[in-house]
Write a protein that holds these residues in place. Structure first.
Motif, PDB file in Angstrom:
ATOM      1  N   THR A  61       0.847  -1.190   0.000  1.00 31.13           N
ATOM      2  CA  THR A  61       0.000   0.000   0.000  1.00 31.13           C
ATOM      3  C   THR A  61       0.881   1.237   0.000  1.00 31.13           C
ATOM      4  O   THR A  61       1.585   1.505   0.975  1.00 31.13           O
ATOM      5  N   ARG A  62       0.868   1.996  -1.080  1.00 31.15           N
ATOM      6  CA  ARG A  62       1.701   3.194  -1.188  1.00 31.15           C
ATOM      7  C   ARG A  62       1.067   4.338  -0.400  1.00 31.15           C
ATOM      8  O   ARG A  62      -0.146   4.544  -0.476  1.00 31.15           O
ATOM      9  N   ILE A  63       1.901   5.088   0.327  1.00 31.77           N
ATOM     10  CA  ILE A  63       1.352   6.166   1.149  1.00 31.77           C
ATOM     11  C   ILE A  63       1.997   7.523   0.881  1.00 31.77           C
ATOM     12  O   ILE A  63       1.414   8.553   1.217  1.00 31.77           O
ATOM     13  N   LEU A  64       3.198   7.551   0.283  1.00 31.77           N
ATOM     14  CA  LEU A  64       3.868   8.835   0.067  1.00 31.77           C
ATOM     15  C   LEU A  64       4.813   8.717  -1.119  1.00 31.77           C
ATOM     16  O   LEU A  64       5.702   7.868  -1.127  1.00 31.77           O
ATOM     17  N   ARG A  65       4.616   9.585  -2.113  1.00 33.68           N
ATOM     18  CA  ARG A  65       5.506   9.568  -3.273  1.00 33.68           C
ATOM     19  C   ARG A  65       6.839  10.208  -2.903  1.00 33.68           C
ATOM     20  O   ARG A  65       6.890  11.301  -2.342  1.00 33.68           O
ATOM     21  N   LEU A  66       7.935   9.515  -3.248  1.00 34.27           N
ATOM     22  CA  LEU A  66       9.277  10.012  -2.961  1.00 34.27           C
ATOM     23  C   LEU A  66      10.002  10.479  -4.216  1.00 34.27           C
ATOM     24  O   LEU A  66      10.954  11.249  -4.138  1.00 34.27           O
ATOM     25  N   GLY A  67       9.590  10.000  -5.356  1.00 38.27           N
ATOM     26  CA  GLY A  67      10.219  10.347  -6.620  1.00 38.27           C
ATOM     27  C   GLY A  67       9.357   9.847  -7.755  1.00 38.27           C
ATOM     28  O   GLY A  67       8.238   9.367  -7.546  1.00 38.27           O
ATOM     29  N   GLN A  68       9.881   9.939  -8.965  1.00 43.11           N
ATOM     30  CA  GLN A  68       9.087   9.558 -10.127  1.00 43.11           C
ATOM     31  C   GLN A  68       8.619   8.111 -10.039  1.00 43.11           C
ATOM     32  O   GLN A  68       7.487   7.792 -10.408  1.00 43.11           O
ATOM     33  N   HIS A  69       9.492   7.229  -9.565  1.00 46.50           N
ATOM     34  CA  HIS A  69       9.131   5.813  -9.466  1.00 46.50           C
ATOM     35  C   HIS A  69       9.402   5.259  -8.069  1.00 46.50           C
ATOM     36  O   HIS A  69       9.561   4.052  -7.900  1.00 46.50           O
ATOM     37  N   SER A  70       9.460   6.110  -7.088  1.00 43.06           N
ATOM     38  CA  SER A  70       9.807   5.683  -5.732  1.00 43.06           C
ATOM     39  C   SER A  70       8.708   6.083  -4.762  1.00 43.06           C
ATOM     40  O   SER A  70       8.190   7.205  -4.827  1.00 43.06           O
ATOM     41  N   TRP A  71       8.380   5.149  -3.874  1.00 46.19           N
ATOM     42  CA  TRP A  71       7.293   5.374  -2.927  1.00 46.19           C
ATOM     43  C   TRP A  71       7.685   4.892  -1.537  1.00 46.19           C
ATOM     44  O   TRP A  71       8.472   3.958  -1.387  1.00 46.19           O
ATOM     45  N   LEU A  72       7.095   5.535  -0.540  1.00 45.69           N
ATOM     46  CA  LEU A  72       7.047   4.979   0.806  1.00 45.69           C
ATOM     47  C   LEU A  72       5.711   4.270   0.921  1.00 45.69           C
ATOM     48  O   LEU A  72       4.681   4.786   0.474  1.00 45.69           O
ATOM     49  N   GLY A  73       5.731   3.076   1.499  1.00 44.63           N
ATOM     50  CA  GLY A  73       4.484   2.336   1.608  1.00 44.63           C
ATOM     51  C   GLY A  73       4.488   1.390   2.784  1.00 44.63           C
ATOM     52  O   GLY A  73       5.451   1.316   3.558  1.00 44.63           O
ATOM     53  N   LEU A  74       3.398   0.678   2.907  1.00 40.42           N
ATOM     54  CA  LEU A  74       3.195  -0.245   4.017  1.00 40.42           C
ATOM     55  C   LEU A  74       3.013  -1.667   3.509  1.00 40.42           C
ATOM     56  O   LEU A  74       2.346  -1.898   2.497  1.00 40.42           O
TER      57      LEU A  74
END
Length: 206
Positions: A61-74
């Motif tokens: 589950t993605r929760i925060l976009r970090l870059g074009q193809h990078s995410w913070l998630g759970l």
């Protein structure tokens, strides 16, 4: 929020959903049952953000976009850094290197995005904000001894709640021989500003 909508009879719904994450769909779906002459028809509206070119990890589950193809998630209740489709490495909560790209955005913007995600996922207010170690990002930036990240950390230190700011981090920037002059001066101004705030006495009512 843009959505992709399917209208299908019951037997074709599974085919339509086979390339999506059921874990995400369980969070996001809205279903309405309509009656037609041909029998029951289901209308499912799904946020377009869950669609991708590959198969999604079933519990990502993605929760925060970090870059074009990078995410913070759970994954469950554990934070990971990943891409659109799957987690890649668990986030170190003490030294969250993977969150350094957050510094390229204002603190308030990152905080607002997490708050919006809480509402979208029907979480209690503050759940993600307390789980994601935003206050540790400036300290991590200084630990890299890279002036790029360090210079971006100073505005974050100024925006964080005062109780979450480590004054030792500000002093470390101010005294760092490897930091650029602009970073050191910005840290000095911030330290002096915080010192005035904490030492200011209330006005004499007389």
């Amino acid at each position: 929020m843009s959505e992709v909508v399917w209208t299908a009879n019951l037997c074709s719904i599974e085919d339509g959903l086979r390339d999506t994450s059921r874990a995400v769909l369980r969070i996001h779906y809205r279903m309405a049952l309509h009656s037609t002459g041909d029998g029951p028809v289901f209308v499912i509206a799904v946020p377009s953000s869950v669609f991708h070119t590959g198969l999604m990890h079933p519990s990502w589950t993605r929760i925060l976009r970090l870059g074009q193809h990078s995410w913070l998630g759970l994954v469950g209740d554990v934070l990971y850094i990943g891409d659109e489709t799957r987690p890649k490495r668990q986030l170190d909560l003490e030294i969250p290197i993977g969150l350094l790209p957050c510094l390229e955005r204002p603190y308030e913007e990152v905080r607002a995005e997490l708050g919006a995600c809480e509402r979208e996922l029907s979480m209690l207010s503050g759940t993600l904000l307390s789980a994601v170690p935003l206050a540790a990002i400036p300290r991590t930036a200084v630990a890299t001894q890279m002036d790029y990240w360090t210079s971006l950390s100073v505005p974050w230190l100024a925006s964080l709640p005062a109780s979450e700011v480590d004054d030792n981090v500000i002093i470390a920037i101010e005294e760092a021989s490897w930091a650029g002059q602009a970073s050191r001066h910005a840290a000095r101004r911030l330290r002096r500003s915080r010192s005035r705030t904490w030492t200011r006495l209330p006005d004499d009512p007389s």
